[in-house]
Design an enzyme around this catalytic site. Structure first.
Site, PDB file in Angstrom:
ATOM      1  N   GLN A   1       0.792  -1.312  -0.031  1.00  0.00           N
ATOM      2  CA  GLN A   1       0.083   0.072  -0.050  1.00  0.00           C
ATOM      3  C   GLN A   1       1.049   1.395  -0.114  1.00  0.00           C
ATOM      4  O   GLN A   1       0.138   2.432  -0.364  1.00  0.00           O
ATOM      5  CB  GLN A   1      -0.990  -0.065   1.131  1.00  0.00           C
ATOM      6  CG  GLN A   1      -1.944  -1.123   1.236  1.00  0.00           C
ATOM      7  CD  GLN A   1      -2.787  -1.195   2.478  1.00  0.00           C
ATOM      8  OE1 GLN A   1      -2.466  -1.942   3.381  1.00  0.00           O
ATOM      9  NE2 GLN A   1      -4.002  -0.502   2.449  1.00  0.00           N
TER      10      GLN A   1
ATOM     11  N   HIS B   1       1.169  -9.147   4.376  1.00  0.00           N
ATOM     12  CA  HIS B   1       0.144  -8.423   4.745  1.00  0.00           C
ATOM     13  C   HIS B   1      -0.433  -8.449   3.312  1.00  0.00           C
ATOM     14  O   HIS B   1      -0.426  -7.599   2.495  1.00  0.00           O
ATOM     15  CB  HIS B   1       0.589  -6.963   4.922  1.00  0.00           C
ATOM     16  CG  HIS B   1      -0.683  -6.110   5.320  1.00  0.00           C
ATOM     17  ND1 HIS B   1      -0.477  -5.407   6.590  1.00  0.00           N
ATOM     18  CD2 HIS B   1      -1.887  -5.603   4.770  1.00  0.00           C
ATOM     19  CE1 HIS B   1      -1.907  -4.549   6.754  1.00  0.00           C
ATOM     20  NE2 HIS B   1      -2.548  -4.917   5.438  1.00  0.00           N
TER      21      HIS B   1
ATOM     22  N   ASN C   1      -1.272 -11.025   8.104  1.00  0.00           N
ATOM     23  CA  ASN C   1      -2.307  -9.997   8.582  1.00  0.00           C
ATOM     24  C   ASN C   1      -3.836 -10.561   8.060  1.00  0.00           C
ATOM     25  O   ASN C   1      -3.897 -10.917   7.002  1.00  0.00           O
ATOM     26  CB  ASN C   1      -2.084  -8.801   7.687  1.00  0.00           C
ATOM     27  CG  ASN C   1      -2.990  -7.632   8.023  1.00  0.00           C
ATOM     28  OD1 ASN C   1      -3.155  -7.082   8.984  1.00  0.00           O
ATOM     29  ND2 ASN C   1      -3.904  -7.294   7.063  1.00  0.00           N
ATOM     30  N   GLU C   2      -4.757 -10.379   8.974  1.00  0.00           N
ATOM     31  CA  GLU C   2      -6.075 -10.611   8.716  1.00  0.00           C
ATOM     32  C   GLU C   2      -6.203 -11.827   7.865  1.00  0.00           C
ATOM     33  O   GLU C   2      -6.766 -12.131   6.734  1.00  0.00           O
ATOM     34  CB  GLU C   2      -6.826  -9.490   8.114  1.00  0.00           C
ATOM     35  CG  GLU C   2      -6.821  -8.322   8.905  1.00  0.00           C
ATOM     36  CD  GLU C   2      -7.615  -7.066   8.427  1.00  0.00           C
ATOM     37  OE1 GLU C   2      -8.279  -7.101   7.199  1.00  0.00           O
ATOM     38  OE2 GLU C   2      -8.190  -6.103   9.149  1.00  0.00           O
TER      39      GLU C   2
END
Ligand code: FCB
Length: 388
Positions: free
Chosen positions: A19, A113, A156-157
């Site tokens: 990101q 991520h 992540n998640e």
């Protein structure tokens, strides 16, 4: 009312490699963004150019008065072709870690991520029988650069990743909140759990855990059983995996109401954010309570919380409410070690630059960073340890 947070509490901001860094060309997502007829509104492109501008980002974090920074290592840069590791990429991330330590910032390092190397995805992704071994090999490769790092987030998640696995196969664009998605692909969920545990083995001696998308499933009237059945595959099973972990990451933004037939749409009259999610600052305290109740004895780190808004005053309003709820949950006994705001920068929000979560804006052409008032506001809270 004045609320004090404990000494040593981590106050930080977060981002992730894909990101913010830009040009993550060997990743699966880059391929998806750039294929003809892509369903993404925007491509990540140069993102925030943080691959080069990370010292500036760290300076901002320190100058604000925050004491922690969460970022991720990009597997696709470190292992751009299977079994071929880039010493230059490893050295780069070592410099970022040292850059944090030199500035007195506690690095919170995420190993995965959302994005994977394209070769990994083309080789069957998480459903390949070799996935866990491949992830373990990557973790082994990064271990030598993690000296001085106290907090490592493996994946992540994972719950969102496993839900996305189904959606990606249909090549659909996800709309709305993650919590309203179809249930996770169970084989992906199992592989992620195995990969997480394998990573934890490799990371022995460091504090490691994974970070869950906490969805705050609330039961509509008479739908408690349905809510529980909804939460089990999407959230609870991933919390269970963390029962022996050194910490668990809570990432909360909003809530999802579950009725007899599943997730209900956000009511028309509800206040919404730029992602379309309900404006619901209580999400954080509730997510922490939910997590603490299911994982007694496991310390909690808030690894993400924030709001996509074009009005910075609304960010302050949201975050103030979220921190008040967090403080309340802590007063009730939740063992929370820190709060990392999502995000430091207005960065690439998985398909679009429109939803701005940042404490800091980024000029899309010059990459110039500009602090928003919310950044200074959060920095003041970090310095004083008090929310007034
Ligand atoms: C989470 C992601 C993070 C960011 C926020 C808004 O699901 O972990 O990268 O996109 O949502």
């Amino acid at each position: 009312m004045e609320r004090s947070f404990p000494k040593g509490f981590l106050w930080g901001a977060a981002g992730s490699a894909h990101q913010t860094e830009g040009n993550n060309v060997a990743s699966d997502l880059w391929a998806l963004e750039n294929r003809p007829g892509t369903f993404f509104a925007d491509r990540s492109g140069d993102a925030c150019d943080s691959y080069h501008r990370w010292p500036e980002d760290l300076d901002i974090v320190r100058e604000l008065g925050l004491n922690s920074y969460r970022f991720s290592l990009e597997w696709a840069r470190i292992e751009p072709a299977e079994g071929r590791f880039s010493n230059a990429a490893l050295a780069h991330y070592r410099r970022v870690i040292e850059g944090c330590l030199e500035r007195g910032l506690t690095p919170v390092v995420t190993l995965h991520h959302f994005t994977s190397p394209l070769w990994f995805q083309q080789g069957g992704g998480w459903l390949s029988g070799e996935a866990v071994g491949r992830f373990r090999r990557y973790v082994r490769a990064v271990l030598p650069i993690l000296g001085g790092v106290e907090w490592v987030c493996t994946i992540n998640e994972p719950n969102l990743l496993a839900m996305m696995a189904n959606l990606m196969r249909d090549k659909e664009r996800t709309e709305g909140v993650a919590g309203a998605m179809p249930p996770p692909d169970q084989r992906t969920a199992d592989a992620l759990a195995a990969a997480h545990l394998a990573a934890r083995e490799e990371l022995a001696g460091l504090r490691s855990g994974w970070t869950i998308a906490s969805q705050n499933f609330e039961a509509a009237e008479g739908a408690v059983a349905e809510r529980d059945a909804w939460a089990r595959p999407r959230e609870d099973q991933f919390l269970e995996v963390a029962k022996d972990d050194d910490f668990v990451g809570v990432q909360a933004y909003t809530r999802v109401i579950i009725g007899k037939d599943g997730a209900l749409p956000v009511p028309d009259e509800a206040r919404r954010t730029l992602t379309g999610w309900e404006f619901h600052p209580a999400a954080l305290g509730d997510a922490v309570r939910y997590t603490a109740a299911r994982l007694p004895g496991v310390p909690i780190l808030v690894t993400e919380n924030g709001i996509a808004t074009a009005r910075d005053a609304e960010r302050v309003e949201y975050t103030r409410g979220a921190l008040a709820g967090l403080h309340e949950a802590m007063a009730e006994g939740a063992d929370v070690r820190g709060y990392l705001h999502w995000s430091l920068l207005d960065n690439y929000e998985w398909g679009s630059y429109e939803p701005t979560f940042g404490l800091v804006s980024v000029d899309r052409e010059t990459f110039q960073r500009t602090l928003k008032p919310s950044a200074r506001w959060l920095g003041e809270i970090a310095r004083s340890g008090r929310l007034d």
